[in-house]
Design a protein around this motif. Structure first.
Motif, PDB file in Angstrom:
ATOM      1  N   GLY A   1      10.096  -1.712  -4.760  1.00 45.62           N
ATOM      2  CA  GLY A   1       9.291  -2.909  -4.506  1.00 45.62           C
ATOM      3  C   GLY A   1      10.159  -4.127  -4.241  1.00 45.62           C
ATOM      4  N   LEU A   2      11.205  -4.298  -5.050  1.00 44.12           N
ATOM      5  CA  LEU A   2      12.129  -5.422  -4.820  1.00 44.12           C
ATOM      6  C   LEU A   2      12.877  -5.267  -3.500  1.00 44.12           C
TER       7      LEU A   2
ATOM      8  N   ALA B   1      10.786  14.710 -21.896  1.00 42.11           N
ATOM      9  CA  ALA B   1      10.959  14.782 -20.440  1.00 42.11           C
ATOM     10  C   ALA B   1       9.850  14.012 -19.738  1.00 42.11           C
ATOM     11  N   ARG B   2       8.638  14.103 -20.251  1.00 39.20           N
ATOM     12  CA  ARG B   2       7.517  13.377 -19.651  1.00 39.20           C
ATOM     13  C   ARG B   2       7.774  11.867 -19.706  1.00 39.20           C
ATOM     14  N   LYS B   3       8.262  11.393 -20.855  1.00 40.32           N
ATOM     15  CA  LYS B   3       8.533   9.966 -21.008  1.00 40.32           C
ATOM     16  C   LYS B   3       9.684   9.534 -20.089  1.00 40.32           C
ATOM     17  N   ILE B   4      10.720  10.370 -19.982  1.00 43.46           N
ATOM     18  CA  ILE B   4      11.854  10.056 -19.112  1.00 43.46           C
ATOM     19  C   ILE B   4      11.411   9.986 -17.651  1.00 43.46           C
ATOM     20  N   PHE B   5      10.622  10.965 -17.220  1.00 45.55           N
ATOM     21  CA  PHE B   5      10.146  10.965 -15.831  1.00 45.55           C
ATOM     22  C   PHE B   5       9.230   9.773 -15.556  1.00 45.55           C
ATOM     23  N   THR B   6       8.383   9.434 -16.510  1.00 52.47           N
ATOM     24  CA  THR B   6       7.468   8.310 -16.308  1.00 52.47           C
ATOM     25  C   THR B   6       8.239   6.994 -16.205  1.00 52.47           C
TER      26      THR B   6
ATOM     27  N   THR C   1       0.832  -1.207   0.000  1.00 56.33           N
ATOM     28  CA  THR C   1       0.000   0.000   0.000  1.00 56.33           C
ATOM     29  C   THR C   1       0.861   1.250   0.000  1.00 56.33           C
ATOM     30  N   ILE C   2       1.939   1.255   0.756  1.00 55.87           N
ATOM     31  CA  ILE C   2       2.862   2.403   0.738  1.00 55.87           C
ATOM     32  C   ILE C   2       3.455   2.579  -0.649  1.00 55.87           C
ATOM     33  N   LEU C   3       3.828   1.466  -1.289  1.00 60.95           N
ATOM     34  CA  LEU C   3       4.404   1.532  -2.634  1.00 60.95           C
ATOM     35  C   LEU C   3       3.395   2.058  -3.657  1.00 60.95           C
ATOM     36  N   ILE C   4       2.160   1.571  -3.606  1.00 58.49           N
ATOM     37  CA  ILE C   4       1.119   2.052  -4.533  1.00 58.49           C
ATOM     38  C   ILE C   4       0.810   3.517  -4.279  1.00 58.49           C
ATOM     39  N   HIS C   5       0.717   3.895  -3.013  1.00 59.61           N
ATOM     40  CA  HIS C   5       0.427   5.285  -2.660  1.00 59.61           C
ATOM     41  C   HIS C   5       1.528   6.223  -3.164  1.00 59.61           C
ATOM     42  N   SER C   6       2.769   5.833  -2.985  1.00 63.02           N
ATOM     43  CA  SER C   6       3.885   6.659  -3.448  1.00 63.02           C
ATOM     44  C   SER C   6       3.917   6.743  -4.968  1.00 63.02           C
ATOM     45  N   HIS C   7       3.703   5.614  -5.635  1.00 57.75           N
ATOM     46  CA  HIS C   7       3.740   5.605  -7.103  1.00 57.75           C
ATOM     47  C   HIS C   7       2.638   6.491  -7.690  1.00 57.75           C
ATOM     48  N   THR C   8       1.407   6.349  -7.208  1.00 57.36           N
ATOM     49  CA  THR C   8       0.322   7.155  -7.765  1.00 57.36           C
ATOM     50  C   THR C   8       0.495   8.631  -7.426  1.00 57.36           C
ATOM     51  N   GLY C   9       1.045   8.927  -6.261  1.00 57.90           N
ATOM     52  CA  GLY C   9       1.285  10.325  -5.902  1.00 57.90           C
ATOM     53  C   GLY C   9       2.310  10.978  -6.813  1.00 57.90           C
TER      54      GLY C   9
ATOM     55  N   GLY D   1      11.397   6.698 -15.403  1.00 63.64           N
ATOM     56  CA  GLY D   1      12.176   6.781 -14.168  1.00 63.64           C
ATOM     57  C   GLY D   1      11.346   6.420 -12.944  1.00 63.64           C
ATOM     58  N   LEU D   2      10.099   6.898 -12.925  1.00 63.51           N
ATOM     59  CA  LEU D   2       9.205   6.555 -11.815  1.00 63.51           C
ATOM     60  C   LEU D   2       8.902   5.063 -11.812  1.00 63.51           C
ATOM     61  N   ASN D   3       8.643   4.493 -12.982  1.00 60.88           N
ATOM     62  CA  ASN D   3       8.372   3.054 -13.046  1.00 60.88           C
ATOM     63  C   ASN D   3       9.582   2.240 -12.582  1.00 60.88           C
TER      64      ASN D   3
END
Length: 179
Positions: A156-157, A140-145, A115-123, A147-149
């Motif tokens: 998560g690992l 830049a949008r693609k790089i940031f996206t 839940t912490i991981l999902i909350h951080s990712h969606t935020g 990078g976030l993934n």
């Protein structure tokens, strides 16, 4: 009585002379007045990005033009908002339960980590969506996206490794709290 009337007339006369003198004087350009006090040229911190025309060939618009209004839909965006709020609200009992109950359950610990991981990712995904415009900076949008993934997968690992080979998240928090 005459002195009171005389002072009131004097005030009216001075006010009228100020108004008439203001109306007859030429207005000095404020930019010229302010430019006299500046010693350096104006430089922007970040220069504006280049303007590109977007849209169909019939309806071209620039970035600073008003955004086209999509047709109204009662559910557009509400699923994301509802999910973000539910995940955020579920963190409260998931955080309090292990410490209030006094038991450390690995399943509850894993649910808390997920839940912490999902909350951080969606935020962070919402931040990227709001502050990195796709139309102006698609790379830049693609790089940031991406990078976030990548960061979400790495965290998560790391949480999985911490849960399976070490003491777990709630036990680690309990040890730090009592240290």
């Amino acid at each position: 009585m005459a002195s009171i009337a005389r002072s009131a007339l004097l005030k009216q006369a001075t006010a009228a002379s100020r108004i008439s003198s203001f109306a007859t004087k030429p207005v000095v350009n404020n930019a010229m007045r302010a430019a006299a006090f500046h010693t350096t040229a104006r430089r922007d911190i970040l220069p504006p990005l280049p303007h590109k025309a977007h849209g169909d060939s019939d309806l071209l618009y620039l970035v600073n033009d008003p955004a086209p209004v999509p047709p109204p839909s009662p559910s557009h965006g509400s699923y994301h908002w509802t999910m973000d709020r539910l995940v955020g609200a579920s963190l409260i009992p998931l955080t309090i339960t292990p410490f209030a109950a006094g038991s450390i359950n690995p399943t509850l610990d894993a649910i808390l980590c997920a839940t912490i991981l999902i909350h951080s990712h969606t935020g962070f995904q919402n931040i990227i969506t709001d502050y990195v415009p796709k139309k102006r900076t698609p790379r830049a949008r693609k790089i940031f996206t991406w990078g976030l993934n990548a960061a979400t997968v790495v965290v998560g690992l790391a949480l999985y490794e911490f849960e399976t080979t070490d003491v777990g998240l709630t036990e680690a928090i309990k040890r730090v709290w009592t240290a």
